[in-house]
Write a protein that holds these residues in place. Structure first.
Motif, PDB file in Angstrom:
ATOM      1  N   ARG A  66      55.235  66.135   6.410  1.00 11.34           N
ATOM      2  CA  ARG A  66      56.162  65.029   6.148  1.00 11.34           C
ATOM      3  C   ARG A  66      55.754  64.250   4.911  1.00 11.34           C
ATOM      4  O   ARG A  66      54.566  64.102   4.634  1.00 11.34           O
ATOM      5  N   THR A  67      56.742  63.756   4.174  1.00  7.05           N
ATOM      6  CA  THR A  67      56.494  62.911   3.000  1.00  7.05           C
ATOM      7  C   THR A  67      57.191  61.565   3.188  1.00  7.05           C
ATOM      8  O   THR A  67      58.357  61.512   3.582  1.00  7.05           O
ATOM      9  N   TYR A  68      56.448  60.503   2.911  1.00  2.00           N
ATOM     10  CA  TYR A  68      56.958  59.130   3.002  1.00  2.00           C
ATOM     11  C   TYR A  68      57.080  58.613   1.570  1.00  2.00           C
ATOM     12  O   TYR A  68      56.068  58.315   0.931  1.00  2.00           O
ATOM     13  N   ASN A  69      58.296  58.547   1.053  1.00  2.00           N
ATOM     14  CA  ASN A  69      58.520  58.128  -0.332  1.00  2.00           C
ATOM     15  C   ASN A  69      59.071  56.702  -0.324  1.00  2.00           C
ATOM     16  O   ASN A  69      60.240  56.480  -0.034  1.00  2.00           O
ATOM     17  N   PHE A  70      58.186  55.740  -0.624  1.00  9.00           N
ATOM     18  CA  PHE A  70      58.575  54.328  -0.544  1.00  9.00           C
ATOM     19  C   PHE A  70      59.534  53.909  -1.656  1.00  9.00           C
ATOM     20  O   PHE A  70      60.495  53.175  -1.385  1.00  9.00           O
ATOM     21  N   PRO A  71      59.324  54.338  -2.937  1.00  8.23           N
ATOM     22  CA  PRO A  71      60.264  53.905  -3.979  1.00  8.23           C
ATOM     23  C   PRO A  71      61.707  54.315  -3.674  1.00  8.23           C
ATOM     24  O   PRO A  71      62.648  53.585  -4.000  1.00  8.23           O
ATOM     25  N   GLN A  72      61.882  55.492  -3.052  1.00  4.87           N
ATOM     26  CA  GLN A  72      63.234  55.968  -2.736  1.00  4.87           C
ATOM     27  C   GLN A  72      63.660  55.607  -1.303  1.00  4.87           C
ATOM     28  O   GLN A  72      64.773  55.922  -0.880  1.00  4.87           O
ATOM     29  N   GLY A  73      62.751  54.979  -0.550  1.00  5.17           N
ATOM     30  CA  GLY A  73      63.092  54.537   0.801  1.00  5.17           C
ATOM     31  C   GLY A  73      63.384  55.668   1.766  1.00  5.17           C
ATOM     32  O   GLY A  73      64.177  55.512   2.700  1.00  5.17           O
ATOM     33  N   ARG A  74      62.728  56.800   1.575  1.00  6.26           N
ATOM     34  CA  ARG A  74      63.058  57.960   2.427  1.00  6.26           C
ATOM     35  C   ARG A  74      61.830  58.575   3.081  1.00  6.26           C
ATOM     36  O   ARG A  74      60.718  58.486   2.566  1.00  6.26           O
ATOM     37  N   GLY A  97      49.598  67.265  11.813  1.00  9.39           N
ATOM     38  CA  GLY A  97      49.712  67.890  10.491  1.00  9.39           C
ATOM     39  C   GLY A  97      49.418  66.903   9.378  1.00  9.39           C
ATOM     40  O   GLY A  97      48.932  65.796   9.600  1.00  9.39           O
ATOM     41  N   GLY A  98      49.723  67.318   8.163  1.00 11.00           N
ATOM     42  CA  GLY A  98      49.467  66.493   6.984  1.00 11.00           C
ATOM     43  C   GLY A  98      50.642  65.575   6.675  1.00 11.00           C
ATOM     44  O   GLY A  98      51.788  66.016   6.586  1.00 11.00           O
ATOM     45  N   HIS A  99      50.353  64.285   6.507  1.00  9.80           N
ATOM     46  CA  HIS A  99      51.369  63.281   6.176  1.00  9.80           C
ATOM     47  C   HIS A  99      51.071  62.768   4.768  1.00  9.80           C
ATOM     48  O   HIS A  99      49.974  62.271   4.509  1.00  9.80           O
ATOM     49  N   ARG A 100      52.056  62.873   3.869  1.00  8.46           N
ATOM     50  CA  ARG A 100      51.844  62.492   2.462  1.00  8.46           C
ATOM     51  C   ARG A 100      52.659  61.236   2.140  1.00  8.46           C
ATOM     52  O   ARG A 100      53.804  61.112   2.580  1.00  8.46           O
ATOM     53  N   VAL A 101      52.054  60.324   1.390  1.00  8.30           N
ATOM     54  CA  VAL A 101      52.759  59.098   0.997  1.00  8.30           C
ATOM     55  C   VAL A 101      52.856  59.016  -0.521  1.00  8.30           C
ATOM     56  O   VAL A 101      51.921  59.377  -1.242  1.00  8.30           O
ATOM     57  N   GLN A 102      54.008  58.575  -0.994  1.00  2.00           N
ATOM     58  CA  GLN A 102      54.221  58.336  -2.427  1.00  2.00           C
ATOM     59  C   GLN A 102      54.681  56.893  -2.572  1.00  2.00           C
ATOM     60  O   GLN A 102      55.738  56.510  -2.076  1.00  2.00           O
ATOM     61  N   ARG A 103      53.848  56.062  -3.240  1.00  2.00           N
ATOM     62  CA  ARG A 103      54.205  54.663  -3.430  1.00  2.00           C
ATOM     63  C   ARG A 103      53.315  54.049  -4.498  1.00  2.00           C
ATOM     64  O   ARG A 103      52.315  54.648  -4.921  1.00  2.00           O
ATOM     65  N   VAL A 104      53.641  52.830  -4.894  1.00  2.00           N
ATOM     66  CA  VAL A 104      52.823  52.083  -5.859  1.00  2.00           C
ATOM     67  C   VAL A 104      51.819  51.261  -5.059  1.00  2.00           C
ATOM     68  O   VAL A 104      52.208  50.356  -4.309  1.00  2.00           O
ATOM     69  N   PRO A 105      50.528  51.568  -5.165  1.00  2.00           N
ATOM     70  CA  PRO A 105      49.526  50.804  -4.405  1.00  2.00           C
ATOM     71  C   PRO A 105      49.480  49.347  -4.848  1.00  2.00           C
ATOM     72  O   PRO A 105      49.820  49.013  -5.988  1.00  2.00           O
ATOM     73  N   ALA A 106      49.053  48.483  -3.942  1.00  2.00           N
ATOM     74  CA  ALA A 106      48.957  47.052  -4.246  1.00  2.00           C
ATOM     75  C   ALA A 106      47.985  46.792  -5.389  1.00  2.00           C
ATOM     76  O   ALA A 106      48.118  45.811  -6.125  1.00  2.00           O
ATOM     77  N   THR A 107      47.015  47.685  -5.573  1.00  2.00           N
ATOM     78  CA  THR A 107      45.988  47.504  -6.613  1.00  2.00           C
ATOM     79  C   THR A 107      46.421  48.084  -7.967  1.00  2.00           C
ATOM     80  O   THR A 107      45.701  47.958  -8.950  1.00  2.00           O
ATOM     81  N   GLU A 108      47.604  48.722  -8.012  1.00  2.00           N
ATOM     82  CA  GLU A 108      48.060  49.376  -9.250  1.00  2.00           C
ATOM     83  C   GLU A 108      48.748  48.350 -10.154  1.00  2.00           C
ATOM     84  O   GLU A 108      49.768  47.767  -9.797  1.00  2.00           O
ATOM     85  N   THR A 109      48.162  48.121 -11.349  1.00  2.00           N
ATOM     86  CA  THR A 109      48.703  47.102 -12.266  1.00  2.00           C
ATOM     87  C   THR A 109      49.804  47.665 -13.162  1.00  2.00           C
ATOM     88  O   THR A 109      50.627  46.913 -13.674  1.00  2.00           O
ATOM     89  N   GLN A 110      49.821  48.990 -13.355  1.00  2.00           N
ATOM     90  CA  GLN A 110      50.785  49.610 -14.278  1.00  2.00           C
ATOM     91  C   GLN A 110      52.098  49.993 -13.585  1.00  2.00           C
ATOM     92  O   GLN A 110      53.011  50.482 -14.229  1.00  2.00           O
ATOM     93  N   GLY A 111      52.141  49.813 -12.254  1.00  2.00           N
ATOM     94  CA  GLY A 111      53.367  50.165 -11.527  1.00  2.00           C
ATOM     95  C   GLY A 111      53.551  51.661 -11.329  1.00  2.00           C
ATOM     96  O   GLY A 111      54.670  52.123 -11.103  1.00  2.00           O
ATOM     97  N   ARG A 112      52.459  52.426 -11.454  1.00  2.00           N
ATOM     98  CA  ARG A 112      52.574  53.885 -11.303  1.00  2.00           C
ATOM     99  C   ARG A 112      52.581  54.291  -9.833  1.00  2.00           C
ATOM    100  O   ARG A 112      51.873  53.695  -9.015  1.00  2.00           O
ATOM    101  N   ILE A 113      53.351  55.313  -9.526  1.00  2.00           N
ATOM    102  CA  ILE A 113      53.417  55.831  -8.153  1.00  2.00           C
ATOM    103  C   ILE A 113      52.212  56.742  -7.913  1.00  2.00           C
ATOM    104  O   ILE A 113      51.916  57.623  -8.723  1.00  2.00           O
TER     105      ILE A 113
END
Length: 359
Positions: free
Chosen positions: A308-316, A180-196
């Motif tokens: 499934r969603t992988y949310n790195f800022p919230q660790g869940r 199925g579809g796996h979604r990730v929410q995080r700040v990429p290493a290339t993101e300078t503004q800290g946006r998710i």
């Protein structure tokens, strides 16, 4: 116990006697294929029949205790025996319901794991790499082997597409709900503004087809093209037309393999993946018909389903099919996904038990 279940158990008991008779015949090993089938069938139903005999013994024990109720000196003993017998009977009945659940014939098979980057560009490819590492570490925990069949590396790392074979007893039973579809929410290493950022990958788990008889491929239905492997260079790259592309004309399924140096090896691997994809397609079409009557709790496993969603800022990590959220993303990305796979399997079993009770 429901009469329909008891009838089924009595049929299995009779079949067990037939199998014992067939397997004790002198010439039983003359046809080894038939002998293997009979032996497997006996192994499959023996635990059920043995548990059913224990159930019948418990019923008999309760009936014997009931007959002692009229004896004043034996009443307390009889009541205690009846109480224990009924508890034992209920335990056995629960076990029998579980044992009677239809078994997935693919459960013990090896699998092909396919991961494809989706929306999100470079970040999606990086996430595909993270997912592959997660499954590879999970395989390592289970002492399974992992071999990459085909890969297309992302521009900044990870994978645009990857196909791997996971070799291990019961691999499909543990991983089959990962499609199925796996979604990730995080700040990429290339993101300078800290946006998710949100990006996604699709995962497909395909049961490996048996070498013989599982999926028959008609050579007339196949177009096989050879081409030069592309890659990062090296002494063996781009010198021979060793890469293989196989197109299954009736379905339009295309498989490429260019990781091996040998054209023969690449063709063999590509044919294995093709057989697994065709078999998977046939099973999905069959399941789609069944799902029209009853939708599975675990979902269709369709590649487009967001499971499934992988949310790195919230660790869940949240599995949307069973509304399960676990706050241990680092451990899970390191391969500790047992709590998820076990919860999905338990939910699936619960749904099948409910269907058995309704039947």
């Amino acid at each position: 116990m429901k009469p329909s279940i008891e009838t089924k158990l009595e049929q299995l008991s009779r079949r067990m006697l037939e199998l014992e008779s067939l397997l004790s015949a002198e010439d039983v090993t003359r046809d080894m294929e038939q002998y293997r089938k009979l032996t497997k069938e006996r192994a499959d139903i023996q635990p059920i029949v043995e548990r059913f005999h224990q159930y019948q013994t418990a019923v008999s024990d309760i009936a014997t205790a009931e007959q002692m109720l009229g004896d004043v000196d034996m009443r307390d003993y009889a009541e205690e025996e009846m109480r224990l017998g009924k508890e034992r009977m209920l335990d056995i009945e629960r076990d029998l319901q579980t044992l009677l659940l239809p078994r997935d014939p693919n459960d013990e098979r090896n699998v092909f794991l396919e991961i494809r980057a989706g929306t999100g560009g470079d970040e999606s490819a990086l996430f595909a790499g993270d997912l592959f590492r997660m499954y590879a570490r999970y395989a390592e925990r289970n002492r399974w082997q992992v071999e990459i069949i085909s890969e297309s590396v992302g521009e900044v790392g990870g994978y645009k597409e990857l196909i791997a074979r996971i070799i291990g007893h019961g691999a499909f039973s543990r991983l089959k709900f990962e499609s199925g579809g796996h979604r990730v929410q995080r700040v990429p290493a290339t993101e300078t503004q800290g946006r998710i950022h949100t990006s996604a990958c699709t995962v497909a788990i395909l049961a490996e087809a048996d070498e013989v008889g599982d999926t028959v491929l008609n050579p007339a239905d196949l177009r096989i093209d050879t081409f030069r492997a592309s890659g990062a260079g090296g002494q063996h790259i781009n010198k021979t037309d060793s890469a293989i592309r196989i197109t299954h004309l009736p379905t339009g399924i295309v498989v490429e393999c260019q990781d091996g140096r040998s054209q023969h090896k690449n063709k063999e691997r590509a044919m294995s993946v093709l057989a697994a994809r065709i078999r998977d397609k046939q099973q999905r079409e069959l399941q789609a018909k069944e799902a029209a009557m009853r939708k599975s709790l675990i979902g269709s496993g369709d590649r487009s389903d967001r499971i499934r969603t992988y949310n790195f800022p919230q660790g869940r990590i949240t599995d949307h099919r069973i509304n399960l959220t676990l706050y241990k993303i680092e451990a899970m990305m390191d391969g500790d996904i047992g709590p998820l796979t076990e919860a999905l399997a338990a939910e699936h079993q619960a749904e099948m038990l409910a269907a058995l009770a309704d039947g």
